[in-house]
Structures are given as C-alpha cells and as structure tokens.
Design a protein around this motif. Sequence first.
Motif, PDB file in Angstrom:
ATOM      1  N   SER A   1       1.360  -1.462  -0.045  1.00 39.26           N
ATOM      2  CA  SER A   1       0.153  -0.310  -0.331  1.00 39.26           C
ATOM      3  C   SER A   1       1.182   1.559  -0.204  1.00 39.26           C
ATOM      4  N   LEU A   2       2.249   1.278   0.643  1.00 35.61           N
ATOM      5  CA  LEU A   2       2.631   2.384   0.410  1.00 35.61           C
ATOM      6  C   LEU A   2       3.334   2.973   0.011  1.00 35.61           C
ATOM      7  N   GLN A   3       3.889   1.346  -1.626  1.00 34.99           N
ATOM      8  CA  GLN A   3       4.632   2.271  -2.751  1.00 34.99           C
ATOM      9  C   GLN A   3       3.191   2.352  -3.499  1.00 34.99           C
ATOM     10  N   HIS A   4       2.105   2.151  -3.562  1.00 34.03           N
ATOM     11  CA  HIS A   4       1.512   2.166  -4.598  1.00 34.03           C
ATOM     12  C   HIS A   4       0.586   3.514  -4.145  1.00 34.03           C
ATOM     13  N   TYR A   5       0.580   4.327  -3.219  1.00 31.87           N
ATOM     14  CA  TYR A   5       1.265   6.059  -2.793  1.00 31.87           C
ATOM     15  C   TYR A   5       1.668   6.223  -2.958  1.00 31.87           C
ATOM     16  N   MET A   6       2.782   5.700  -3.069  1.00 32.79           N
ATOM     17  CA  MET A   6       4.080   7.116  -3.626  1.00 32.79           C
ATOM     18  C   MET A   6       3.691   6.867  -5.568  1.00 32.79           C
ATOM     19  N   GLY A   7       3.217   6.726  -6.354  1.00 33.28           N
ATOM     20  CA  GLY A   7       3.010   6.192  -7.483  1.00 33.28           C
ATOM     21  C   GLY A   7       3.839   5.307  -8.134  1.00 33.28           C
ATOM     22  N   ILE A   8       4.588   4.029  -7.461  1.00 34.69           N
ATOM     23  CA  ILE A   8       5.057   3.440  -8.441  1.00 34.69           C
ATOM     24  C   ILE A   8       3.885   2.086  -8.091  1.00 34.69           C
ATOM     25  N   PRO A   9       3.904   1.743  -9.373  1.00 36.50           N
ATOM     26  CA  PRO A   9       3.070   0.336  -9.639  1.00 36.50           C
ATOM     27  C   PRO A   9       3.393  -1.274  -9.414  1.00 36.50           C
ATOM     28  N   GLY A  10       2.767  -1.660  -9.194  1.00 32.99           N
ATOM     29  CA  GLY A  10       3.059  -3.205  -8.369  1.00 32.99           C
ATOM     30  C   GLY A  10       4.069  -4.133  -9.217  1.00 32.99           C
ATOM     31  N   ASP A  11       4.011  -3.829 -10.817  1.00 31.49           N
ATOM     32  CA  ASP A  11       5.111  -4.285 -11.084  1.00 31.49           C
ATOM     33  C   ASP A  11       6.576  -3.828 -11.236  1.00 31.49           C
TER      34      ASP A  11
END
Length: 382
Positions: A324-334
């Motif tokens: 969730s943290l990286q998603h909030y940072m604008g980083i896509p899952g892949d």
Amino acid sequence: MSADDVEKTSSEAVKGLKGIIAADSSICLVNGTVGKLLYRGYNIDDLAENATFEEVSYLLLNGELPNASQLSEYQESLKKYRSIPGELIDALKQLPTSASPMALLRTLTSMAGVYDPDAESETDEKRMQISIKLISQIPTIVAAIHRVRKGLEPVAPDPGLCHAGNFMYMINGEKPSEDATRAMDLILTLHAEHGLNASTFTSRVIIATLPDIYSAITGAIGALKGKLHGGANTEVLKTLFEIGSVDNIAPYVKKVREAKGKFMGFGHAVYQVEDPRAKHLKELSRRLGNETGEPKWYEMSIEMEKLVYAEIKRNCNVDFYSASLQHYMGIPGDLFTCIFAASRIAGWCAHILEQLDGNKIIRPKANYIGYEERPYVSVSER
C-alpha cells in the motif's frame, strides 16, 4: 568427473541448504527466533528510526557508520555516479516494453558493465568505486525502465536531492513530498540487507569465481526475479485490488481459508515471530494514505492484518505494508521488485567485497543418488 563427485554417501542432502552455514560474515545477523535483524551490529529499529539510506549503505560497505565528513564525501560520490551511459537508454528504448521490469533491469545491469572501463579492475579501490557506482546507478536504471515503459522520457538526476528523494523524482518526474521521500528512504533501508538470502548467496557464488562485479550483480538480480524470492508485495497489492473494499475483507479471508489458500505478505521463511521491519512501514502508509486522499488501501491492510492473524496466527512481514505504501508513492506493482533490487544492491555489494577478501571458490558436494556404474549398450541393442 572426479571420484568425489560420484561417491555415494550415507548422508542426505539438506533441501535448500536450510540451516547450513555456508560462510563467515560480519555484515548481517538475522535471528528469526526472536525477530532480531542487525546490520553490522546495529539493530534495524535503531537504523530505521534514525539513519538515512546513505548512512546505512556506507555502513554495509565499510563496516562502520560514517562521520560527518565521510558521509558528505560518500553522498557526493553517489551524486557523481547517478547518470548512466546514454547507450543504456538507447538500448532500453529498443527492448520490448512488454518485457518485465526485472528482465529489463537484469539486461541493462549487464550492459552497464560493458560501458564501465573499470569493470575488470581487481584493486580494492576500484571494486569499492564500482560498488558505490552500482548503488547510485541501479535507481537511475529502474526509474528509466518505468518511464520508458509508460512512453515517457527518462528524468535526469537532480543533484540537489538526497538519494531517496532523487529516486522518487526520477520515477514520477516531480519533486516528492517529505513523507514520500522518507517512505522511499525507509523502504531502501529496510530491504538493504538480509543475510544469505538466495540472491545474496548467488552473488557470492558468482564473484567467488573471480569475474567482474557486474556479472555477480546480474546473477543476483536474476535470482531476485524468481517468484519464490522477490515479488511478494506485488501479490499483496494485487490482492488488495481484487478485494476492493474493507467490507470485502472478511469474505475474502473466509474464502481463502476454506480453499486452504495462502495469504500473501504473512509469515516468513526465517522469522518465527514478527518481522522486525514490518512495523516501520505501517505508519508511513497511514500518513501517505491521508496525503493522497486514498486512505482505503491502508484501512484495508489494517483490517486484513487483524483478520488473517486471528485465523492463522501469523504476523505480516515487511512486504505487506510496503504494498500500500508504494502504491501511495505512485509506484506500480510490477516495479516493486526493481525497488527491492535498488535497495538490496547495497547488501549484495557488501557481500561481494567480503567474499573477495580471502576468497575461496564455492564448490559444495552433491549427494549422488543416481545409478550405480553400468555398461554402455549400443543403440541397436537398446
């Protein structure tokens, strides 16, 4: 083939070498029984709360935390090496955008060694320089991969930003917030080192044959690409997207339990208790959730952590809240596993330098379980 290679023994091989001591190392202590993680003797809690990734990577490479002048010099070195050869960008644009980010990272890291005139140097000074260069340049390569795959031009490094802040800037093309910079710095710190994990052991096995450092790092990236090593937080994010809302958490947990399925981001191969890294990402996920106006992914994570623990009595690991943290940072899952690599490069390089100090080729023995000696039979008689 020597007699030693084919000798049958009464002992049995240990699957995955679990519990086998394969090296002496002063870099990292992972105590899964009590949930303790030390980098060069410093507790991860202490480093996560007080140190920057620049300090931590210096510590891993050199054995001690830097003083003010050493840190300043090290930071300048990282900034000096941030830019990558234009040929790498040109090559990236020719590679298929359908390729996975980790496959692209593996390929470009190997190419980077071709363009480094010092790649084959065997002096301690040059090897340290290459290590610092890789710690600096892997984030630049990762950010370029992300942007080119989106049809955007790579963003040039900004020497006015710290290592983590510059990484975020190169990914998103805009100056990150203080919380986003802190989040990236923390992610890099928490993933920087973790003992003889599969990718780190791979790097030591490769460098022990005395190739160049780029070869060892390319191999480590290949190991990290594997589904059983990197990528757990990518699966966590997919799960959150699949569930969609807090109200759907309980039915999802029930469905997985009934199907005897697996909850991604829970439990760990080493830690029998709480992963000491996990708690540090939780608060930042909450803060960035509020900052971005999408608190539901954090709220879903909180509810899922509670319900899954009630069901299976396993704590979440470092991958769970990093999703969730990286998603909030604008980083896509892949791209998550590439971020992992941009962090673990510090640990890989530290282990490579340690392996080279008093190096001996790593050559374990196989427990032969094949046929006894038998005669050759001509093809007409088979």
